[in-house]
Motif scaffolding. Sequence first.
Motif, PDB file in Angstrom:
ATOM      1  N   LYS A  21      96.405  41.479 -13.371  1.00 12.30           N
ATOM      2  CA  LYS A  21      97.147  42.606 -13.931  1.00 12.30           C
ATOM      3  C   LYS A  21      96.217  43.457 -14.784  1.00 12.30           C
ATOM      4  CE  LYS A  21     101.715  40.357 -14.148  1.00 12.30           C
ATOM      5  NZ  LYS A  21     101.352  39.278 -13.231  1.00 12.30           N
ATOM      6  N   ILE A  22      96.577  44.704 -14.950  1.00 11.27           N
ATOM      7  CA  ILE A  22      95.860  45.582 -15.869  1.00 11.27           C
ATOM      8  C   ILE A  22      96.089  45.072 -17.289  1.00 11.27           C
ATOM      9  CG2 ILE A  22      95.703  47.917 -16.817  1.00 11.27           C
ATOM     10  CD1 ILE A  22      94.646  47.838 -14.013  1.00 11.27           C
ATOM     11  N   LEU A  23      95.016  44.693 -17.963  1.00 10.71           N
ATOM     12  CA  LEU A  23      95.119  44.196 -19.343  1.00 10.71           C
ATOM     13  C   LEU A  23      94.654  45.219 -20.356  1.00 10.71           C
ATOM     14  CD1 LEU A  23      93.720  40.548 -18.873  1.00 10.71           C
ATOM     15  CD2 LEU A  23      96.110  41.338 -18.770  1.00 10.71           C
ATOM     16  N   ASN A  24      93.715  46.079 -19.934  1.00  9.54           N
ATOM     17  CA  ASN A  24      93.169  47.112 -20.814  1.00  9.54           C
ATOM     18  C   ASN A  24      93.176  48.446 -20.072  1.00  9.54           C
ATOM     19  OD1 ASN A  24      92.263  45.227 -22.975  1.00  9.54           O
ATOM     20  ND2 ASN A  24      90.870  44.499 -21.372  1.00  9.54           N
ATOM     21  N   PRO A  25      93.221  49.549 -20.798  1.00  8.86           N
ATOM     22  CA  PRO A  25      93.267  50.855 -20.118  1.00  8.86           C
ATOM     23  C   PRO A  25      92.009  51.174 -19.319  1.00  8.86           C
ATOM     24  CG  PRO A  25      93.037  51.114 -22.499  1.00  8.86           C
ATOM     25  CD  PRO A  25      93.340  49.671 -22.259  1.00  8.86           C
ATOM     26  N   THR A  26      90.950  50.406 -19.521  1.00  7.40           N
ATOM     27  CA  THR A  26      89.711  50.622 -18.768  1.00  7.40           C
ATOM     28  C   THR A  26      89.604  49.714 -17.538  1.00  7.40           C
ATOM     29  OG1 THR A  26      88.645  49.103 -20.323  1.00  7.40           O
ATOM     30  CG2 THR A  26      88.391  51.462 -20.742  1.00  7.40           C
ATOM     31  N   ASP A  27      90.657  48.956 -17.223  1.00  7.47           N
ATOM     32  CA  ASP A  27      90.657  48.037 -16.080  1.00  7.47           C
ATOM     33  C   ASP A  27      91.026  48.744 -14.780  1.00  7.47           C
ATOM     34  OD1 ASP A  27      90.148  45.951 -17.815  1.00  7.47           O
ATOM     35  OD2 ASP A  27      92.185  45.122 -17.756  1.00  7.47           O
ATOM     36  N   ILE A  30      91.382  45.721  -7.702  1.00  6.05           N
ATOM     37  CA  ILE A  30      90.972  46.027  -6.342  1.00  6.05           C
ATOM     38  C   ILE A  30      91.486  44.956  -5.386  1.00  6.05           C
ATOM     39  CG2 ILE A  30      88.903  47.243  -7.128  1.00  6.05           C
ATOM     40  CD1 ILE A  30      87.276  44.851  -5.961  1.00  6.05           C
ATOM     41  N   ARG A  31      91.748  45.383  -4.162  1.00  6.57           N
ATOM     42  CA  ARG A  31      92.028  44.451  -3.069  1.00  6.57           C
ATOM     43  C   ARG A  31      90.702  44.169  -2.378  1.00  6.57           C
ATOM     44  NH1 ARG A  31      92.985  45.682   2.234  1.00  6.57           N
ATOM     45  NH2 ARG A  31      93.491  47.852   1.712  1.00  6.57           N
ATOM     46  N   THR A  32      90.337  42.911  -2.294  1.00 10.40           N
ATOM     47  CA  THR A  32      89.033  42.543  -1.785  1.00 10.40           C
ATOM     48  C   THR A  32      88.910  42.866  -0.298  1.00 10.40           C
ATOM     49  OG1 THR A  32      88.974  40.721  -3.378  1.00 10.40           O
ATOM     50  CG2 THR A  32      87.385  40.652  -1.570  1.00 10.40           C
ATOM     51  N   ALA A  33      87.847  43.584   0.060  1.00  8.71           N
ATOM     52  CA  ALA A  33      87.536  43.825   1.472  1.00  8.71           C
ATOM     53  C   ALA A  33      86.766  42.641   2.032  1.00  8.71           C
ATOM     54  CB  ALA A  33      86.736  45.120   1.624  1.00  8.71           C
ATOM     55  N   VAL A  65      90.648  50.173  -4.221  1.00  6.46           N
ATOM     56  CA  VAL A  65      91.327  50.297  -5.510  1.00  6.46           C
ATOM     57  C   VAL A  65      92.838  50.279  -5.284  1.00  6.46           C
ATOM     58  CG1 VAL A  65      91.674  51.734  -7.547  1.00  6.46           C
ATOM     59  CG2 VAL A  65      89.409  51.614  -6.477  1.00  6.46           C
ATOM     60  N   GLU A  66      93.513  49.379  -5.988  1.00  5.04           N
ATOM     61  CA  GLU A  66      94.969  49.273  -5.912  1.00  5.04           C
ATOM     62  C   GLU A  66      95.653  49.952  -7.090  1.00  5.04           C
ATOM     63  OE1 GLU A  66      97.183  47.165  -3.671  1.00  5.04           O
ATOM     64  OE2 GLU A  66      95.504  47.779  -2.418  1.00  5.04           O
ATOM     65  N   GLU A  67      95.044  49.808  -8.275  1.00  9.35           N
ATOM     66  CA  GLU A  67      95.675  50.288  -9.506  1.00  9.35           C
ATOM     67  C   GLU A  67      94.589  50.514 -10.540  1.00  9.35           C
ATOM     68  OE1 GLU A  67      99.108  48.738 -12.703  1.00  9.35           O
ATOM     69  OE2 GLU A  67      98.445  47.449 -11.045  1.00  9.35           O
ATOM     70  N   VAL A  68      94.766  51.509 -11.397  1.00 14.57           N
ATOM     71  CA  VAL A  68      93.796  51.762 -12.463  1.00 14.57           C
ATOM     72  C   VAL A  68      94.501  51.907 -13.796  1.00 14.57           C
ATOM     73  CG1 VAL A  68      92.129  52.876 -10.918  1.00 14.57           C
ATOM     74  CG2 VAL A  68      93.827  54.271 -12.124  1.00 14.57           C
ATOM     75  N   GLY A  69      93.763  51.566 -14.874  1.00 13.96           N
ATOM     76  CA  GLY A  69      94.270  51.763 -16.215  1.00 13.96           C
ATOM     77  C   GLY A  69      94.263  53.236 -16.595  1.00 13.96           C
ATOM     78  N   SER A  70      94.911  53.541 -17.702  1.00 10.15           N
ATOM     79  CA  SER A  70      95.121  54.945 -18.092  1.00 10.15           C
ATOM     80  C   SER A  70      93.831  55.678 -18.427  1.00 10.15           C
ATOM     81  CB  SER A  70      96.073  55.004 -19.293  1.00 10.15           C
ATOM     82  OG  SER A  70      95.524  54.286 -20.397  1.00 10.15           O
ATOM     83  N   GLU A  71      92.750  54.957 -18.762  1.00 16.17           N
ATOM     84  CA  GLU A  71      91.495  55.608 -19.118  1.00 16.17           C
ATOM     85  C   GLU A  71      90.490  55.656 -17.966  1.00 16.17           C
ATOM     86  OE1 GLU A  71      89.808  54.030 -22.710  1.00 16.17           O
ATOM     87  OE2 GLU A  71      91.729  54.121 -23.794  1.00 16.17           O
ATOM     88  N   VAL A  72      90.880  55.191 -16.797  1.00 18.18           N
ATOM     89  CA  VAL A  72      89.971  55.181 -15.639  1.00 18.18           C
ATOM     90  C   VAL A  72      90.197  56.444 -14.820  1.00 18.18           C
ATOM     91  CG1 VAL A  72      89.274  53.970 -13.541  1.00 18.18           C
ATOM     92  CG2 VAL A  72      89.943  52.673 -15.573  1.00 18.18           C
TER      93      VAL A  72
END
Length: 338
Positions: A21-27, A30-33, A65-72
């Motif tokens: 899970k996203i723990l920090n806004p800089t996280d 990814i889904r591994t290829a 990339v599946e999901e990004v934090g708010s600062e990415v």
Amino acid sequence: MRGAMIYAPGDIRFETLDDPKILNPTDAIIRTAVTCVCGSDLWPYRGAEPTDEPHPMGHEYVGFVEEVGSEVTSVKPGQFVVGSFATSDNTCPNCRNGFQSNCLHREFMSTCQADYVRIPNAHGTLVATDEVPGEELWPGLLAVSDVMGTGWWAADAAEVRPGSTVVVVGDGAVGLCAVIAAKKMGAERIIAMSRHESRQNLAREFGATDIVAERGEEGVEKIKELTGGIGADSILECVGTAQSMQQALHSSRPGGNVGFVGVPHGVAVDGQELFFSHVGLRGGPAPVRRYLPDLIERVLTGAIDPGRVFDLTLPLDQVADGYKAMDERRAIKTLLKP
């Protein structure tokens, strides 16, 4: 999701784990290829590093990339990305000096032999390709995330120059990638130290001009014989044992340089001997992020093909077999497909 866990030496299990899970806004998630087993993973597998409690394994990865934090903002969901085993914000003083693997906010990756991975410091760590590359390029890009970047660092740290003579100590994936790096940096003579025919052949295909099978002081004497009694300009130490380090230091000419990238185990350097040898010594965890844009481009254009170090491909759920094959030296490096 599913992922690899180590419980004890020789005990790798493939289990159902909590989804990251996203723990920090800089996280980012990814889904591994594709992912893989690294030679350095064999240290705990062989008991050379302690396993005090079960923990995930793996530090090499490429994926979507599946999901990004708010600062990415540098990557977005759906993009194909390559990262590094050492995360970095890419903005701190150490990062700006080119040593992202010593970032002030560094975290070492250790959960990548899994379906999904959380990437800390994603904004500075991940590099996206312009479009999704063909699957035939994924092994090469995966190699860039560690072994190719580490081999490049070995050559860079040892100051390989056009026309120089280079010795590569170690015929694992990093050593073979170091041969690629030395060739691309213009080395005229590349001496690969290897006892295994399949690895010797690949080293030659990557650019090695000579093979030395001897080890220890016998190996040093062979290097001296090949270099007119002087030693090589640059030594790329890609193993991390006491013997490999001594072999590297003693194979250098006065004023030469050793780039050491094998994680040291039981290595001690004699200060007086180093002082009087005039040999330069530099190494450490590879600043892979420094090289990522260049190496990704080289793979995508076909200028280098480090993915050839993967000589065994297995489904991710057979990860334990991948460790066993590498431990028994039946494989150079195991590619894992989720």
